[in-house]
Design a protein around this motif. Structure first.
Motif, PDB file in Angstrom:
ATOM      1  N   ARG A 105     -35.839  -6.591 -51.851  1.00  0.00           N
ATOM      2  CA  ARG A 105     -36.218  -7.276 -50.614  1.00  0.00           C
ATOM      3  C   ARG A 105     -37.191  -6.422 -49.796  1.00  0.00           C
ATOM      4  O   ARG A 105     -38.120  -6.933 -49.177  1.00  0.00           O
ATOM      5  N   ARG A 216     -36.870 -19.237 -34.555  1.00  0.00           N
ATOM      6  CA  ARG A 216     -36.930 -17.939 -35.228  1.00  0.00           C
ATOM      7  C   ARG A 216     -37.961 -17.922 -36.344  1.00  0.00           C
ATOM      8  O   ARG A 216     -38.694 -16.948 -36.527  1.00  0.00           O
ATOM      9  N   LYS A 226     -38.063  -9.330 -44.176  1.00  0.00           N
ATOM     10  CA  LYS A 226     -37.431  -8.526 -43.128  1.00  0.00           C
ATOM     11  C   LYS A 226     -38.511  -7.701 -42.439  1.00  0.00           C
ATOM     12  O   LYS A 226     -38.604  -6.486 -42.610  1.00  0.00           O
ATOM     13  N   TYR A 231     -38.241 -10.105 -35.254  1.00  0.00           N
ATOM     14  CA  TYR A 231     -37.115  -9.716 -34.407  1.00  0.00           C
ATOM     15  C   TYR A 231     -37.494  -9.582 -32.928  1.00  0.00           C
ATOM     16  O   TYR A 231     -36.760 -10.065 -32.063  1.00  0.00           O
ATOM     17  N   GLU A 261     -29.631 -19.808 -39.178  1.00  0.00           N
ATOM     18  CA  GLU A 261     -28.944 -18.515 -39.244  1.00  0.00           C
ATOM     19  C   GLU A 261     -28.309 -18.199 -37.891  1.00  0.00           C
ATOM     20  O   GLU A 261     -28.679 -18.790 -36.871  1.00  0.00           O
ATOM     21  N   GLY A 264     -28.596 -12.041 -36.524  1.00  0.00           N
ATOM     22  CA  GLY A 264     -29.053 -11.334 -37.719  1.00  0.00           C
ATOM     23  C   GLY A 264     -28.105 -11.511 -38.875  1.00  0.00           C
ATOM     24  O   GLY A 264     -27.884 -10.584 -39.659  1.00  0.00           O
ATOM     25  N   SER A 265     -27.536 -12.698 -38.993  1.00  0.00           N
ATOM     26  CA  SER A 265     -26.603 -12.989 -40.082  1.00  0.00           C
ATOM     27  C   SER A 265     -26.919 -14.361 -40.664  1.00  0.00           C
ATOM     28  O   SER A 265     -27.391 -15.234 -39.953  1.00  0.00           O
ATOM     29  N   ASN A 266     -26.633 -14.540 -41.925  1.00  0.00           N
ATOM     30  CA  ASN A 266     -26.651 -15.896 -42.488  1.00  0.00           C
ATOM     31  C   ASN A 266     -25.419 -16.626 -41.982  1.00  0.00           C
ATOM     32  O   ASN A 266     -24.462 -16.004 -41.520  1.00  0.00           O
ATOM     33  N   LEU A 291     -33.586 -15.717 -44.310  1.00  0.00           N
ATOM     34  CA  LEU A 291     -33.595 -14.407 -44.960  1.00  0.00           C
ATOM     35  C   LEU A 291     -32.491 -14.398 -46.025  1.00  0.00           C
ATOM     36  O   LEU A 291     -31.351 -14.763 -45.737  1.00  0.00           O
ATOM     37  N   GLY A 293     -29.872 -12.892 -47.447  1.00  0.00           N
ATOM     38  CA  GLY A 293     -28.973 -11.769 -47.192  1.00  0.00           C
ATOM     39  C   GLY A 293     -28.240 -11.335 -48.454  1.00  0.00           C
ATOM     40  O   GLY A 293     -27.899 -12.153 -49.301  1.00  0.00           O
ATOM     41  N   VAL A 294     -27.996 -10.024 -48.531  1.00  0.00           N
ATOM     42  CA  VAL A 294     -27.199  -9.489 -49.635  1.00  0.00           C
ATOM     43  C   VAL A 294     -25.764 -10.002 -49.499  1.00  0.00           C
ATOM     44  O   VAL A 294     -25.113 -10.359 -50.489  1.00  0.00           O
ATOM     45  N   THR A 295     -25.294 -10.072 -48.264  1.00  0.00           N
ATOM     46  CA  THR A 295     -23.938 -10.574 -48.023  1.00  0.00           C
ATOM     47  C   THR A 295     -23.870 -12.059 -48.385  1.00  0.00           C
ATOM     48  O   THR A 295     -22.908 -12.502 -49.015  1.00  0.00           O
ATOM     49  N   GLY A 338     -23.443 -10.825 -42.837  1.00  0.00           N
ATOM     50  CA  GLY A 338     -24.555  -9.877 -42.839  1.00  0.00           C
ATOM     51  C   GLY A 338     -24.026  -8.451 -42.803  1.00  0.00           C
ATOM     52  O   GLY A 338     -22.832  -8.234 -42.574  1.00  0.00           O
ATOM     53  N   THR A 339     -24.886  -7.496 -43.007  1.00  0.00           N
ATOM     54  CA  THR A 339     -24.458  -6.098 -43.096  1.00  0.00           C
ATOM     55  C   THR A 339     -23.845  -5.602 -41.786  1.00  0.00           C
ATOM     56  O   THR A 339     -22.805  -4.940 -41.792  1.00  0.00           O
TER      57      THR A 339
HETATM   58  N1  PMP Z   1     -30.469 -12.958 -41.546  1.00  0.00           N
HETATM   59  C1  PMP Z   1     -31.213 -12.138 -40.807  1.00  0.00           C
HETATM   60  C2  PMP Z   1     -32.262 -12.732 -39.938  1.00  0.00           C
HETATM   61  C3  PMP Z   1     -30.998 -10.749 -40.854  1.00  0.00           C
HETATM   62  O1  PMP Z   1     -31.733  -9.919 -40.117  1.00  0.00           O
HETATM   63  C4  PMP Z   1     -29.980 -10.235 -41.695  1.00  0.00           C
HETATM   64  C5  PMP Z   1     -29.730  -8.755 -41.762  1.00  0.00           C
HETATM   65  N2  PMP Z   1     -30.510  -8.169 -42.780  1.00  0.00           N
HETATM   66  C6  PMP Z   1     -29.222 -11.143 -42.461  1.00  0.00           C
HETATM   67  C7  PMP Z   1     -29.500 -12.493 -42.361  1.00  0.00           C
HETATM   68  C8  PMP Z   1     -28.134 -10.674 -43.371  1.00  0.00           C
HETATM   69  O2  PMP Z   1     -28.645  -9.948 -44.470  1.00  0.00           O
HETATM   70  P1  PMP Z   1     -27.746  -8.866 -45.209  1.00  0.00           P
HETATM   71  O3  PMP Z   1     -26.533  -9.556 -45.671  1.00  0.00           O
HETATM   72  O4  PMP Z   1     -28.608  -8.395 -46.331  1.00  0.00           O
HETATM   73  O5  PMP Z   1     -27.468  -7.809 -44.221  1.00  0.00           O
END
Ligand code: PMP
Length: 392
Positions: A105, A216, A226, A231, A261, A264-266, A291, A293-295, A338-339
């Motif tokens: 990513r 967004r 990213k 942001y 979203e 900063g999370s899905n 985005l 997300g890895v999560t 999200g992380t």
């Molecule tokens: N959406 C957005 C907009 C983000 O900034 C993040 C954080 N990277 C995520 C989702 C979640 O991604 P991840 O699970 O990789 O942290």
């Protein structure tokens, strides 16, 4: 008469200059940790120029960067970053969680804004080297973790609006509170940060749905990368949410009010769908709005593998569908993934003067989300052996 080859990013060339002024490690949940500005002793840097390619990476004392006021990043947002964590497992080993996904990513984000490419495997080697170097001091105890922030910026000192000719890749490690733990209360009331710890003690996240004038990301845009440019412009809406007592913005898109979203999370919803089946839904990838997300990917994989009773769908869904499901008693759970916040159950969503309330917000629980959280945590801390947990 070929042009001289430019150097690739090469982890084997990494040099180390240890700090002469080692820092104190702050206590978990101390104000310094809540400030999210307390870094470990070192940073990793690698310079790139169009002419020569990647120079030797360096692990060196953490400190200010020197760039010219004309540097591209300070004018044209030529910046991208990653966010991940390193965990000290119950078995004493240090693990990263699916770091190959962050590496890929990072590369995609960099190339989206014309920053230089690199072999993701070399980046991964550098990352492991750096984490390995800092881990014994900065993640010393089982159950501890640290946040890792890889970044790339365009540094060439020239105002021309053009592809970056010089860049700097750097990685830092930042002390971070366990935002997903109800016990993680800041020890000082003045230590609040932008990350939403107001949720502490509350029974779930409260989301404020975004308005039409604050979007967004949009199809064909860069919301799936990213990049810093996604942001900064989100902070007005984010600030308003905080002022009004919500934890995060729920980003909607379009006249249809598609749910995209959460901060900063899905964002995931578990409901009984119109056909009477239990379904986990999240917004789809592919048009540049979401985005990856890895999560998010891990939640989808995990539920598809371990919960045959739940249908998993990635599709567009709207606020109207959520409202209808709530009215008909079909809304089961909502959570951010999200992380930073990890798996964060949602209590309610404020949308155009009304509240969509999940069972959690009415005294219920979030059993499904908590189950996912436990399973993923078991991988991160080595309690369950799984290829997603990568030992450093
Ligand atoms: N959406 C957005 C907009 C983000 O900034 C993040 C954080 N990277 C995520 C989702 C979640 O991604 P991840 O699970 O990789 O942290």
């Amino acid at each position: 008469n070929t042009a001289p080859a430019v150097a690739e990013l090469d982890a084997s060339k990494c040099t180390i200059t240890p700090t002469l002024n080692p820092k104190r490690v702050p206590a978990p949940n101390s104000p310094e940790v809540w400030s999210q500005g307390y870094t470990s002793d070192h940073m990793l840097t690698a310079r790139w120029t169009e002419k020569s390619g990647w120079e030797s990476p360096e692990i060196r004392p953490y400190g200010p960067l020197s760039i010219m006021p004309t540097a591209s990043v300070l004018h044209y947002a030529t910046e991208c970053f990653e966010g991940m964590k390193a965990y000290r497992g119950d078995d004493g080993k240090v693990r990263l969680f699916r770091p190959d996904r962050n590496a890929k990513r990072f590369l995609q984000s960099a190339t989206r804004i014309a920053l230089p490419g690199f072999a993701p495997e070399e980046f991964l080697k550098l990352l492991k080297r750096f984490v390995g170097f800092e881990a014994s001091k900065w993640i010393s105890e089982p159950g501890h973790f640290i946040y890792i922030r890889p970044t790339m910026i365009a540094t060439a000192p020239a105002l021309g609006v053009q592809k970056p000719r010089e860049a700097l890749l750097y990685i830092m490690m930042v002390m971070f509170p366990a935002l997903d733990e109800p016990t993680a209360v800041p020890t000082s009331p003045s230590s609040g940060t932008q990350m939403g710890q107001e949720a502490k003690g509350a029974k779930g996240m409260r989301l404020l749905a975004s308005n039409h004038d604050m979007i967004r990301a949009w199809p064909g845009g860069f919301g799936s990368a990213k990049v810093g440019a996604n942001y900064g412009p989100s902070l007005v809406a984010q600030g308003e949410a905080r002022e009004r007592g919500y934890n995060q913005i729920l980003w909607l898109f379009g006249e249809e009010c598609y749910v995209t979203e959460a901060g900063g999370s899905n964002f995931f919803v578990l409901w009984i769908n119109e056909s009477g089946k239990k379904e986990l839904v999240t917004a789809p990838l592919g048009d540049g709005v979401i985005l990856e997300g890895v999560t998010r990917a891990s939640v989808l994989d995990l539920v598809r593998r371990s919960r045959p009773d739940v249908e998993v769908v990635e599709r567009k869904f709207t606020m109207e569908e959520l409202i209808k499901a709530e009215k008909e008693g079909r809304l089961l759970e909502g959570f951010g993934a999200g992380t930073a916040f990890f798996i964060a159950p949602v209590a309610d969503i404020h949308f155009r003067g009304t509240d969509v309330v999940f069972p959690l917000g009415k005294g219920g629980d979030a059993e499904f989300a908590m189950g996912i959280k436990k399973d993923l945590k078991d991988v991160m801390y080595g309690r369950a052996s799984h290829e997603w947990g990568v030992v450093v």
